[in-house]
Structures are given as C-alpha cells and as structure tokens.
Design a protein around this motif. Structure first.
Motif, PDB file in Angstrom:
ATOM      1  N   LYS A 240       0.873  -1.172   0.000  1.00 40.22           N
ATOM      2  CA  LYS A 240       0.000   0.000   0.000  1.00 40.22           C
ATOM      3  C   LYS A 240       0.909   1.221   0.000  1.00 40.22           C
ATOM      4  N   ILE A 241       0.896   1.964  -1.110  1.00 41.88           N
ATOM      5  CA  ILE A 241       1.753   3.130  -1.289  1.00 41.88           C
ATOM      6  C   ILE A 241       0.866   4.333  -1.603  1.00 41.88           C
ATOM      7  N   ASN A 242       0.921   5.334  -0.734  1.00 42.84           N
ATOM      8  CA  ASN A 242       0.102   6.545  -0.932  1.00 42.84           C
ATOM      9  C   ASN A 242      -1.371   6.208  -1.154  1.00 42.84           C
ATOM     10  N   GLY A 243      -1.875   5.251  -0.393  1.00 39.41           N
ATOM     11  CA  GLY A 243      -3.286   4.915  -0.459  1.00 39.41           C
ATOM     12  C   GLY A 243      -3.677   3.940  -1.547  1.00 39.41           C
ATOM     13  N   ARG A 244      -2.759   3.648  -2.471  1.00 34.70           N
ATOM     14  CA  ARG A 244      -3.055   2.709  -3.552  1.00 34.70           C
ATOM     15  C   ARG A 244      -2.416   1.357  -3.255  1.00 34.70           C
ATOM     16  N   ILE A 245      -3.072   0.308  -3.719  1.00 42.89           N
ATOM     17  CA  ILE A 245      -2.507  -1.031  -3.609  1.00 42.89           C
ATOM     18  C   ILE A 245      -1.708  -1.301  -4.875  1.00 42.89           C
ATOM     19  N   LEU A 285      10.236   1.403  -4.385  1.00 45.25           N
ATOM     20  CA  LEU A 285       9.774   0.806  -3.130  1.00 45.25           C
ATOM     21  C   LEU A 285      10.591   1.309  -1.949  1.00 45.25           C
ATOM     22  N   MET A 286      11.899   1.342  -2.090  1.00 43.44           N
ATOM     23  CA  MET A 286      12.730   1.777  -0.980  1.00 43.44           C
ATOM     24  C   MET A 286      12.570   3.276  -0.711  1.00 43.44           C
ATOM     25  N   LEU A 294       5.133   4.241   2.044  1.00 43.57           N
ATOM     26  CA  LEU A 294       4.846   2.804   2.101  1.00 43.57           C
ATOM     27  C   LEU A 294       4.096   2.531   3.393  1.00 43.57           C
ATOM     28  N   GLU A 295       2.803   2.337   3.283  1.00 42.39           N
ATOM     29  CA  GLU A 295       1.936   2.254   4.460  1.00 42.39           C
ATOM     30  C   GLU A 295       1.761   0.837   4.975  1.00 42.39           C
ATOM     31  N   GLU A 296       1.739  -0.134   4.058  1.00 40.95           N
ATOM     32  CA  GLU A 296       1.619  -1.541   4.450  1.00 40.95           C
ATOM     33  C   GLU A 296       2.303  -2.393   3.390  1.00 40.95           C
ATOM     34  N   ALA A 297       2.678  -3.599   3.782  1.00 46.99           N
ATOM     35  CA  ALA A 297       3.209  -4.587   2.848  1.00 46.99           C
ATOM     36  C   ALA A 297       2.838  -5.968   3.365  1.00 46.99           C
TER      37      ALA A 297
END
Length: 356
Positions: A240-245, A285-286, A294-297
């Motif tokens: 989950k990056i900036n609200g998008r999956i 990603l980094m 990066l909110e979740e992984a």
C-alpha cells in the motif's frame, strides 16, 4: 470417467498434535495416484495407503526435472463440514504449468473427483483445531526410464495430504524480508509462472543466506533488469503506497499467478480500493519506505494465507513497515479470507466447494 479404486490402509497412523508440529512433515494415511501412458491417456485412478514410490534410477524426472505441483487446503467449519477453497483455480493453474512443461492435460473432473474421494476417506485427518487445515499437495512427474532430453511418454500423478497449523512460527505477526540483489529466481520466457521444483531449487541458496541473517523470506527482483519487484519465495507480494494497492504485474510470465493473490485483488476491488498491477522498481519501493508513503506490505499464498511484512532490507538499507505491526488492510484481508475458508463468514463469491 474411470471409477476410482480404493485400497484402505491396514495400519492407520495416530493423528499428531498440531502444536509445535513443523509444516508439511506428517502425512495422512492414503494418497491418490493415476498414471499417464501415451495412446491411453490418464488411467488407473486409485487411492492407496501412503507409502514410497518404486522408480527406475533412469526415470526422466531425476535427470531433466519434468515435474509440477500445486498447493491447496481443506478446511473444517465450526459445524464439522469440510470444504475446499477455489479448487478449480488450482486445477487450471496446474494444467497451465503442464502445458509449459509438456506434461499432459489432467481432466478437471477426474482431478477434482480424486481429490474429494481422498479427503473424504481421510476426513479424520482434517484438523478440528482453530486456524488449522489439511494441506494438499498434488504433483505429477515424468517416469520414462530413459536418458535423453525429450518429453516423457509416461507420467505419475499423485495427491498427498498433511495436517498443518500456521506456516510461520511467527503466525500472523509481521515477518522480516530481505530483497535479493544477486541471485534471480526466474526470467521472462522461462518457467516463473509455473509451479515446478526448478523455480524453488533456484531460490534455496538466497533463502538460506537470508535465514542466517534472521529473515523469513527473500523478495526477488526480475532476472532481466535486476530492478523490478517480483515475488517473495513462497508468496506473491502487495504494497500500500500513498493509499493505492500496488502489486507486480503477471505480464512478463516470471511471477506465479497465485490463487490467494487473485482472491485478495478481487476482495480489494470489491471494497473500492484503487489497485495497480504494474512494474514496481526496488528504488521506488525503498524510496516509499524511506519517506513514509509505504503504508503496508504483505505476502499472499496458500500456505501462509496473508503474511504482514514488518521489515524490508535491501543491501545496507533497513526499513520498518507500519511500525513493524500488522496494518488494517492486511488484517482485513486475512480475516476475510480465513473467515470464508473456515466458513465463519458468508462466501459471497462462491469460492468454497463442499467435500463432506
């Protein structure tokens, strides 16, 4: 369809305690087998006591690795019923693997009939413990006794099962993942989209090195550019990056089209999330990990279901993800999938298939 012959064991085994039992180590009483012979097709479907195979040392599987497998589970509901989760998808994927590996198409109806008959016979092996299941391993391999590189004319198809608890000792707690920068798992045009042993053999060295450093899995980069995220050793991967999956695209054919991955994407779409299946570079990603976007992984797969990623390491960079805690989307996916699989919540998608 040829009837399935059943030979029951005369020495049934004791059921193991799941607490502390390593994943995939203790197998149930019976197995399903059938043979393929050129000109005859798949013949002699049968269930027999679990036991060794007798193979010629020259069997082609040993020399040219013409083989494939799948991973599935059977679940016991609170009412004591047993059900499968999207078995049609596993059967279709196994036949896609077979097409790439020149292993003959397995009739879907026969595959599912053999699977159901085996589980029904060994139904007492499907655990009653919460969050446990019966892991199912269908596989097929070349049996011609011949040294020479060509497709075999004979094959053996088998299904074995084993009761399992959680895949990871950490359970649903976040795991530490190392991004591999030297070895590659698969390349465009190769067998990355199939489930064959060669893909996993190629991953072992990096996995062993990662384990020595305290990491649970390796996250692979593509084999052409060594730049784009592909998948974790035993799982597909999502962020989950900036609200998008965001999840790696399947377009290059080097990422396994996971059944759990597909189910997660369908759930996310149904919940209204914006989902991107695209190339995702390790640099992007980094950078997202460094700046907090990066909110979740999490990883997705049959064995672990959904596994939160709490730390990403790449070369000398180390980043915690979501404060090394499970994120809300990861938790919701896990709760929803396992709820459907164990019959705790309604299956609005029609994914479950009753066995007995």
């Amino acid at each position: 369809m040829e009837p399935i012959q059943i030979t029951r064991t005369t020495t049934p085994k004791a059921k193991p305690e799941l607490n502390g039992l390593p994943f995939g180590t203790y197998f149930s009483d019976h197995m399903f087998l059938m043979n393929y012979v050129d000109g005859k097709g798949w013949i002699n479907p049968r269930i027999v006591p679990y036991g060794p195979f007798e193979l010629e040392p020259s069997s082609m599987v040993f020399h040219y690795a013409q083989e494939m497998f799948e991973g599935m589970k059977a679940y016991r509901t609170a009412e004591g019923k047993i059900q499968l989760f999207r078995p049609d998808q596993n059967i279709a994927r196994m036949n896609r693997s077979g097409e790439r590996l020149c292993i003959p198409h397995i009739p879907e109806e026969l595959f599912l009939a053999g699977l159901k008959a085996l589980i029904e016979l060994d139904q007492e092996w499907v655990p009653h413990d919460p969050n446990s299941s019966l892991y199912i391993r269908p596989f097929a391999f070349a049996t011609d006794p011949h040294i020479g590189v060509h497709a075999s004319h004979t094959y053996l198809f088998a299904i074995i099962t084993c009761p399992v608890g959680s895949y990871y000792a950490e359970g649903i707690n976040p795991v530490r993942i190392m991004i591999e920068s030297a070895d590659v798992r698969a390349v465009r045009g190769g067998t990355g989209y199939t489930k064959c042993g060669g893909n996993y053999a190629a991953s072992i060295r990096a996995g062993e090195e990662a384990a020595k450093k305290g990491y649970s899995q390796v996250l692979w980069l593509d084999g052409v550019h060594r730049k784009y995220i592909e998948e974790v050793g035993a799982m597909n991967v999502m962020f989950k990056i900036n609200g998008r999956i965001v999840t790696p695209s399947l377009a290059n054919g080097s990422v396994l089209p996971g059944i759990t991955r597909k189910s997660c994407l369908e759930l996310l779409h149904s919940w209204g999330y914006e989902v991107e299946e695209r190339d995702l570079s390790v640099d992007e990603l980094m950078q997202a990990a460094a700046n907090g976007s990066l909110e979740e992984a999490w990883g997705t797969g049959t064995a672990a279901v959904v596994s939160p990623i709490g730390e990403l390491a790449y070369r000398d960079e180390h980043y915690a993800v979501h404060n090394n805690e499970i994120g809300p989307i990861t938790q919701k996916l896990y709760d929803t999938l396992t709820g459907i699989q164990w019959g705790r919540i309604e299956d609005a998608f029609g994914w479950t298939v009753p066995v007995c």
